[in-house]
Design an enzyme around this catalytic site. Structure first.
Site, PDB file in Angstrom:
ATOM      1  N   HIS A 104      13.129   9.760 -15.494  1.00 31.06           N
ATOM      2  CA  HIS A 104      13.906   8.971 -16.449  1.00 31.06           C
ATOM      3  C   HIS A 104      15.377   9.361 -16.337  1.00 31.06           C
ATOM      4  CE1 HIS A 104      15.369   7.310 -20.239  1.00 31.06           C
ATOM      5  NE2 HIS A 104      14.233   6.648 -20.355  1.00 31.06           N
TER       6      HIS A 104
ATOM      7  N   CYS B 156      -0.723  -9.860 -32.797  1.00 31.96           N
ATOM      8  CA  CYS B 156      -1.113 -10.254 -34.152  1.00 31.96           C
ATOM      9  C   CYS B 156      -1.089  -8.993 -35.008  1.00 31.96           C
ATOM     10  CB  CYS B 156      -2.493 -10.915 -34.147  1.00 31.96           C
ATOM     11  SG  CYS B 156      -3.792  -9.870 -33.439  1.00 31.96           S
TER      12      CYS B 156
END
Length: 613
Positions: A536, A26
């Site tokens: 990564h 929201c």
């Protein structure tokens, strides 16, 4: 704020992607529906930098983030395979009240921006006509008026469409059934006022425009009818016969039974609220204004949204829910402002001041509430005092809101009404709330967090010992600052080093636990004796969506030093145009005095790559 790092930490703390049934957001919160809340680590969630608070309510696991929630949400969606349109339902059973509230708020929430925009458009028309810019008799005024009215007139259709998603039935059939109750022919029959019969059964002459309760009820009934029909209709005629039967059964039920019941419920709720406001408003409004911050803190304030929408559409105004929200929102802003002026903690002062501005202007109070007032506790009492005082005045003058929107300075037009002093009353109300709360905060005081921060720094400095992290990928090392990805080279993710791989394999750099896995296979998180390591592979390789990667482990798995974790195809990834520089980062570098990278140019899996001191 590093949103990629924050997203990774959140995923790990809530139990990983496999524990997430659905995720939405929201204005200020990430709202998770978890498969099992027991797999989430509440303390880790609360400790994540950027998470203001954790709220568990109505079957949802809510992380209060603040204004940047959409950025965190996007990062989570990037590295997961979650479906943003997935049904927002937890596998754990909720209570009946929570389920009802969830259905109501879930059906209305998607259309709130539409109602707010259309409502403010109607207010704009009123202002333009009052100042003489636009004549009410002009065709321009008429056009704009019916354009803005469309949002409210056809509200049942929007609600029905949203409700069908929640009830897992055909969304277009849901919208169709609601639309049939707004057909011009039915509207003309209602306007004529003459008796109307269907198969000899008299129908209640009710106008169903703006009826959200009726829309939810009729789609709920339709969902059961649809399941039954689709179960028994033969496959060869199902494509046309099933929807035909759903319409033939549901629509008449809507006009005969469901519609009148929905209209009665909506009118009853509106009458009760109006009765309370007219006879007990002087007492009820200040009490509700004092309690409202606590409703916000547990996420229950959203349950008031349907009441506000019904009141505005049936009576033209809301004399309760938006009024108490105004008192509460401004009190949160004022308390946070007082804290920003009084605290000696420079970092906390910035947080408090920016949170105050957000609350004052837009009425978004979660950053001020969770980041400042609720955290310090005492300012919340000042908010209750200021909100209640302003609520007393609002109750006496019977303040009314004419648009559903979050109350704040930028939304002041929501209080405009021709021929009344309502806007002036709203300004006086927010002024009382701000002044009283501000003074109360200064008088009550709070425990300044300055010393607490010094203790945290002291703990970091006193940390002793070291941990060696071995090389996970064979290759040539490069300084982290030279890695062609600012996220890593800037150091915001933590200290580390880059490796240009010579082999498409990633090995465990120590004994530990796989703390994070991504379905794309481009990155792995490990925890090795409290050291949090991120490996990564490549730059922007997340875009490959798992192509050319073969992940061999899963989250939560214990691994030994040298275990093969991941395989990747160096040549194909290069041919696809991607930089394969692999970053090895210690993401909790701040917990250590220093992180020392190797000085070797070429490294093998037996070599020490990083040392955390």
């Amino acid at each position: 704020m590093n949103y990629e790092k924050m997203a990774s930490e959140i995923l790990k703390a809530v139990g990983g992607e496999n524990n997430i049934n659905s995720l939405v957001h929201c204005a200020t919160r990430l709202r998770f529906n978890l498969n099992s809340e027991s797999k989430a680590d509440d303390e880790k969630v609360k400790a994540i930098n950027g998470v203001l608070s954790l709220v568990k309510k109505g079957g949802q696991y809510q992380l209060v983030i603040g204004n940047d929630v959409d950025k965190v949400y996007k990062e989570i969606m990037k590295v997961t395979n979650l479906d943003s349109s997935k049904d927002n339902k937890s596998k754990e059973k909720d209570g009946i009240i929570n389920r009802v509230l969830s259905v109501i708020t879930g059906s209305i929430a998607p259309m709130i921006p539409l109602l707010a925009g259309a409502g403010m458009g109607k207010v704009l028309l009123l202002i333009l006509s009052l100042v003489g810019v636009l004549d009410k008799s002009s065709q321009t005024y008429t056009m704009l008026k019916f354009i803005f009215d469309t949002g409210f007139y056809f509200m049942p259709v929007f609600v029905g469409f949203s409700a069908a998603k929640i009830f897992k039935c055909n969304r277009y059939l849901g919208a169709f059934i609601c639309l049939s109750m707004l057909h011009p022919k039915w509207i003309s029959l209602v306007a004529a006022g003459k008796p109307v019969y269907f198969l000899g059964i008299p129908l209640s002459l009710v106008s169903y425009s703006s009826q959200l309760v009726t829309a939810i009820l009729i789609v709920w009934i339709m969902s059961y009818i649809e399941k039954y029909v689709y179960k028994y209709v033969p496959e060869m005629i199902k494509v046309f016969m099933a929807p035909l039967l759903v319409i033939l059964i549901t629509a008449p039920l809507g006009f005969i039974i469901i519609g009148p019941i929905g209209n009665y419920i909506a009118q009853l709720v509106a009458d009760i609220v109006m009765f309370v406001q007219q006879h007990f408003g002087i007492v009820a409004i200040p009490i509700l204004a004092a309690v409202y911050p606590w409703l916000v803190s547990i996420g229950m304030h959203k349950a008031l949204s349907p009441i506000c929408v019904m009141l505005i559409e049936q009576n033209g105004f809301d004399p309760v829910t938006r009024v108490i929200a105004l008192c509460s929102n401004i009190s949160q802003a004022a308390a946070s402002l007082a804290v920003s002026l009084k605290t000696k903690n420079k970092e906390f002062r910035q947080i408090a001041f920016s949170s105050s501005v957000t609350a004052f202007l837009g009425g978004i109070t979660e950053p001020a509430m969770y980041g400042v007032n609720l955290k310090l506790k005492k300012p919340m009492y000042a908010c209750m005092i200021g909100g209640a005082t302003a609520g007393l005045f609002a109750g006496i003058v019977q303040l009314k809101a004419f648009v559903y929107v979050t109350p704040g300075l930028l939304s002041l037009p929501m209080w405009v009404s021709q021929g009344t002093n309502n806007l002036i009353y709203a300004i006086i109300t927010l002024t009382i709330s701000a002044v009283v709360t501000f003074i109360a905060t200064l008088i009550i005081g709070f425990d300044d967090p300055v010393e607490e921060n010094k203790e945290e720094q002291k703990k970091v400095i006193e940390k002793t010992g070291y941990e060696n992290i071995l090389t996970p990928v064979k290759g040539v090392t490069v300084p982290l600052k030279d890695v062609a990805d600012e996220t890593f080279s800037s150091g915001v993710m933590g200290a580390g080093i880059g490796i240009i791989p010579s082999e498409g394999k990633v090995y465990a750099p120590g004994d530990g636990v796989i703390s994070a896995c991504f379905h794309t296979g481009h990155a792995i998180g490990m925890t090795i004796n409290d050291v949090e390591v991120l490996i990564h592979v490549g730059i922007d390789t997340v875009s490959l969506d798992g192509k050319y990667f073969n992940l061999l482990v899963q989250q939560g798995q214990n691994v030994k030093k040298g275990d093969l974790l991941l395989e990747f195809d160096i040549d194909k990834i290069k041919d696809a145009g991607y930089d394969l520089t692999t970053s090895v980062i210690i993401t909790n570098s701040n917990d250590y005095m220093d992180v020392l990278p190797t000085n070797k140019n070429k490294v093998d899996i037996e070599d020490v790559l990083l040392t955390a001191i």
